[in-house]
Design a protein around this motif. Sequence first.
Motif, PDB file in Angstrom:
ATOM      1  N   SER A  41       0.838  -1.204   0.000  1.00 50.07           N
ATOM      2  CA  SER A  41       0.000   0.000   0.000  1.00 50.07           C
ATOM      3  C   SER A  41       0.869   1.249   0.000  1.00 50.07           C
TER       4      SER A  41
ATOM      5  N   ASP B 227      -5.487  -0.663  -4.984  1.00 50.04           N
ATOM      6  CA  ASP B 227      -4.952  -1.227  -3.749  1.00 50.04           C
ATOM      7  C   ASP B 227      -5.997  -2.106  -3.061  1.00 50.04           C
ATOM      8  N   GLU B 228      -5.894  -3.395  -3.279  1.00 57.74           N
ATOM      9  CA  GLU B 228      -6.795  -4.366  -2.642  1.00 57.74           C
ATOM     10  C   GLU B 228      -8.248  -3.911  -2.690  1.00 57.74           C
TER      11      GLU B 228
HETATM   12 MG   LIG Z   1      -2.154  -2.702   2.040  1.00 62.30          MG
END
Ligand SMILES: [Mg+2]
Lengths: 221, 259
Positions: free
Chosen positions: B50, B176-177
Amino acid sequence: MALDFSIILRFQEALALGLWTTVKLTLICVVLGCSLGFFIGLARTSRSTLLRAVSSVYVEFFRGTPVLVQLFWIFFCLPLILGVELSNLTSGVIALTLYMGAITSETFRASLKSIGPEQLDACVALGLPRRVQVTNVILPQAVLRAIPTLLSNCVSLFKESALVSAVGMADLMFVGQNISNNTARPIEVLTVVALIYFLIAFPLTRAVTLVERRVLAKLAI
Amino acid sequence: MTMSFSAPLVKIQSLHKSYGPHIQVLKGLDIEMKPGERVVVIGPSGGGKSTLLRVMMGLEKIDSGSISFGGKPYISSESADRKTEIDTEVRRSIGMVFQHYTLFPHLSVIQNLILAPCKVRGESRASATKRAQALLERFGLGAKANAYPAQLSGGQKQRVAIARALMLDPKLMLFDEVTSALDPELVAEVEQVILQLAAQSMPMMIVTHDMWFAKNIASRVIFCAGGVVVEDGPPEQVLGAPKEERTRDFIDRVFHIRH
Ligand SMILES: [Mg+2]
Ligand SMILES: Nc1ncnc2c1ncn2[C@@H]1O[C@H](COP(=O)(O)OP(=O)(O)OP(=O)(O)O)[C@@H](O)[C@H]1O
């Protein structure tokens, strides 16, 4: 002792005039006080130590002293310091605005703090300039979140405004007290005065719940 | 291995990033991404994935290193005062979607989409609204234009977030995810949208724990751990037959069984 509520009818006009003064004073101070409170709230979350210090002292001072003392101070001490005569209304407005500014600044501060950092991340990722971040993202959310508490603050102000009767302003409380003294009918008169305050304040407190359920639940903020 | 002679789209050079004096997260990261590539970044939790995307988006300061985009350095910390320089003009060509929903809750779906185009690019409301509506239709959200984010499912929110980023015509998308916070049955609809973008050869960098998705979308996989790139190669290699011991351990753990 026989109660005779019909005497109230003889003083309808006086009471209406007193109520008008109370409502007018409250409305003016709501507008001025909330605006002041918003900027004080910003100042309290600002990066400048000076701004934070000055605003904290102001807020803590007004939250930590009785409103009645604040009123007396502004009615009797402020004209001496400034060297000018202030009308009753002006003094009342100054005193209650400063009081309202102090309590609403806390409301705004809490709502500003409750906006998560991910909202700012999204702003940056979208390339929004600082000005747009504040006016289109932060401010509207802060105000929306503050509304329920602000409404409660307004109800408090409306009730606290009765204190101006103590310095001779002819608001609802002042008129009621005069009628009660002159007619020697405190039970009837003061009960009706209390009812009038209640009939205005109660719907406002209900409105708080309504706003929370309808608007804020819909937006989940 | 085939050699490509096209200039890199993104070039990350010895990127260092720490949070405070004790938490060193990125310890000299080098990544090159060519145009049209879809890079999937995998790695253990806390490995700095991240952080890497946030740095690329200009959301975090860096300690040292540089990142260029289209041959132009836009993030660097090379000057003596170690201040992070960010070229906001270049940054505008990058879009990002986060794990947690970051729609503006007080704005309707369509208002969320047109805010940036109107305020950043000075596009007219009418033209932005038209583009936004078309984008929503494409993502199966045409009927939700006037809904508020709180009235949407998690999958719908993420699709709106992707549409919002696309409104600015990014040249690179960072994910991001974006499906991690979703209920399992909502994951596919979001991944479909990203696959749709892939089919139009949108360059992207994706962090995900979903190995099925990684396999399907990646043109290249990077395994990141301990703040450095451990392994970098085509998906068949990194996901199927990793060369590095640490990658193999990680892949074993997330797949449970060896392929
Ligand atoms: Mg992360
Ligand atoms: N704002 C912050 N302040 C301090 N430490 C942070 C901050 N953000 C992240 N970290 C730390 O930096 C490290 C890397 O975090 P990061 O979120 O980049 O990892 P990640 O690879 O994305 O992990 P995950 O797979 O769990 O999302 C972690 O140890 C984390 O605790």
